[in-house]
Design a protein around this motif. Structure first.
Motif, PDB file in Angstrom:
ATOM      1  N   GLU A 132       0.566  -1.220   0.253  1.00  0.00           N
ATOM      2  CA  GLU A 132       0.594   0.014  -0.138  1.00  0.00           C
ATOM      3  C   GLU A 132       1.062   1.544  -0.229  1.00  0.00           C
ATOM      4  N   VAL A 133       2.347   1.256   0.429  1.00  0.00           N
ATOM      5  CA  VAL A 133       2.543   2.865   0.573  1.00  0.00           C
ATOM      6  C   VAL A 133       3.914   2.610  -0.207  1.00  0.00           C
ATOM      7  N   GLY A 134       3.929   1.104  -0.943  1.00  0.00           N
ATOM      8  CA  GLY A 134       5.225   1.354  -1.243  1.00  0.00           C
ATOM      9  C   GLY A 134       6.590   0.816  -1.613  1.00  0.00           C
ATOM     10  N   THR A 135       6.826   0.543   0.109  1.00  0.00           N
ATOM     11  CA  THR A 135       8.168   0.584   0.614  1.00  0.00           C
ATOM     12  C   THR A 135       7.994  -0.191   2.025  1.00  0.00           C
ATOM     13  N   GLY A 136       9.244  -0.992   2.737  1.00  0.00           N
ATOM     14  CA  GLY A 136       9.363  -1.363   3.699  1.00  0.00           C
ATOM     15  C   GLY A 136       9.922  -1.028   4.565  1.00  0.00           C
ATOM     16  N   ARG A 137      10.999   0.324   4.105  1.00  0.00           N
ATOM     17  CA  ARG A 137      11.485   1.195   5.320  1.00  0.00           C
ATOM     18  C   ARG A 137      11.005   1.179   6.681  1.00  0.00           C
ATOM     19  N   ALA A 138      10.875   0.310   7.623  1.00  0.00           N
ATOM     20  CA  ALA A 138       9.586   0.702   8.449  1.00  0.00           C
ATOM     21  C   ALA A 138      10.730  -0.256  10.088  1.00  0.00           C
ATOM     22  N   GLU A 139      10.349   0.542  11.259  1.00  0.00           N
ATOM     23  CA  GLU A 139      10.752  -0.424  11.880  1.00  0.00           C
ATOM     24  C   GLU A 139       9.992  -0.723  12.781  1.00  0.00           C
ATOM     25  N   PHE A 140       9.740  -2.448  13.595  1.00  0.00           N
ATOM     26  CA  PHE A 140       8.501  -2.019  14.832  1.00  0.00           C
ATOM     27  C   PHE A 140       8.925  -1.726  15.911  1.00  0.00           C
ATOM     28  N   LEU A 141       8.149  -1.522  16.233  1.00  0.00           N
ATOM     29  CA  LEU A 141       7.678  -0.338  17.659  1.00  0.00           C
ATOM     30  C   LEU A 141       7.007  -1.254  18.857  1.00  0.00           C
ATOM     31  N   ALA A 142       5.646  -1.880  18.034  1.00  0.00           N
ATOM     32  CA  ALA A 142       4.616  -2.066  19.236  1.00  0.00           C
ATOM     33  C   ALA A 142       3.440  -2.811  18.081  1.00  0.00           C
ATOM     34  N   GLU A 143       3.438  -3.764  19.316  1.00  0.00           N
ATOM     35  CA  GLU A 143       1.644  -4.320  19.135  1.00  0.00           C
ATOM     36  C   GLU A 143       1.043  -4.619  19.839  1.00  0.00           C
ATOM     37  N   ALA A 144      -0.500  -3.675  19.599  1.00  0.00           N
ATOM     38  CA  ALA A 144      -1.651  -4.252  20.108  1.00  0.00           C
ATOM     39  C   ALA A 144      -2.000  -4.801  20.870  1.00  0.00           C
ATOM     40  N   LYS A 145      -2.090  -5.194  21.827  1.00  0.00           N
ATOM     41  CA  LYS A 145      -2.741  -6.204  22.992  1.00  0.00           C
ATOM     42  C   LYS A 145      -3.671  -6.855  22.505  1.00  0.00           C
ATOM     43  N   ARG A 146      -4.554  -5.869  22.322  1.00  0.00           N
ATOM     44  CA  ARG A 146      -5.835  -7.100  21.421  1.00  0.00           C
ATOM     45  C   ARG A 146      -6.248  -6.233  20.240  1.00  0.00           C
ATOM     46  N   TRP A 147      -7.427  -7.767  19.713  1.00  0.00           N
ATOM     47  CA  TRP A 147      -7.834  -7.464  18.332  1.00  0.00           C
ATOM     48  C   TRP A 147      -8.905  -6.216  17.956  1.00  0.00           C
TER      49      TRP A 147
END
Length: 159
Positions: free
Chosen positions: A63-78
């Motif tokens: 969707e954004v055309g790039t993978g230049r991103a680092e993981f910061l956090a995951e939501a605790k719930r769906w």
């Protein structure tokens, strides 16, 4: 299976990405397939055999055309939202809405790395916005999820 169980609405499993700039602004894209001024953060379905984080990384590239991103956090719930009737028709009534796992990621590239002209483009424009603008910009049926995402990642946004 009873008729009642068969009629129970299903939710499409998906992911959402809050992509943050180095200044803690949030990436939003303007959808190509809405007649109205519909803006949203990147999101999409989880493919068979994918983990939610793998799906989030794939959706970011698609969707954004790039993978230049680092993981910061995951939501605790769906987080879940219901589709309005017209969108249910798009999925031929198979899904009542979406159940999403949200991820916060930090964009590590330059704005010129963002390329919306992907193989299957979803956005026609993009911009960085203040997180507080999200609920105002988003389509009404997703507003509560976006409020919940802001709460989930508030510590990242305060940094």
């Amino acid at each position: 299976m009873s008729a009642v169980a068969a009629a129970k609405p299903r939710y499409r499993r998906g992911v959402g990405i809050m992509l943050l700039s180095k200044h803690n602004q949030v990436f939003v894209g303007q959808r190509r397939d809405f007649a109205t001024d519909a803006w949203q953060m990147p999101q999409g379905g989880i493919d068979k055999g994918e983990t939610p984080l793998e799906a989030a990384r794939r959706e970011l590239k698609e969707e954004v055309g790039t993978g230049r991103a680092e993981f910061l956090a995951e939501a605790k719930r769906w987080l879940t939202y219901d589709f309005p009737p017209k969108l249910r028709d798009r999925f031929h009534g198979r899904f009542a809405g979406q159940r999403q796992k949200w991820f916060a990621m930090r964009f590590t590239g330059k704005d010129s790395d963002i390329d919306l002209e992907t193989e299957h483009p979803e956005f026609k424009a993009w911009r960085w916005i203040a997180p507080t603008e999200l609920p105002r910009l988003i389509v009404p049926f997703k507003r509560q999820v976006y409020r919940d995402v802001l709460v989930e990642f508030r510590k990242l946004l305060e940094a």
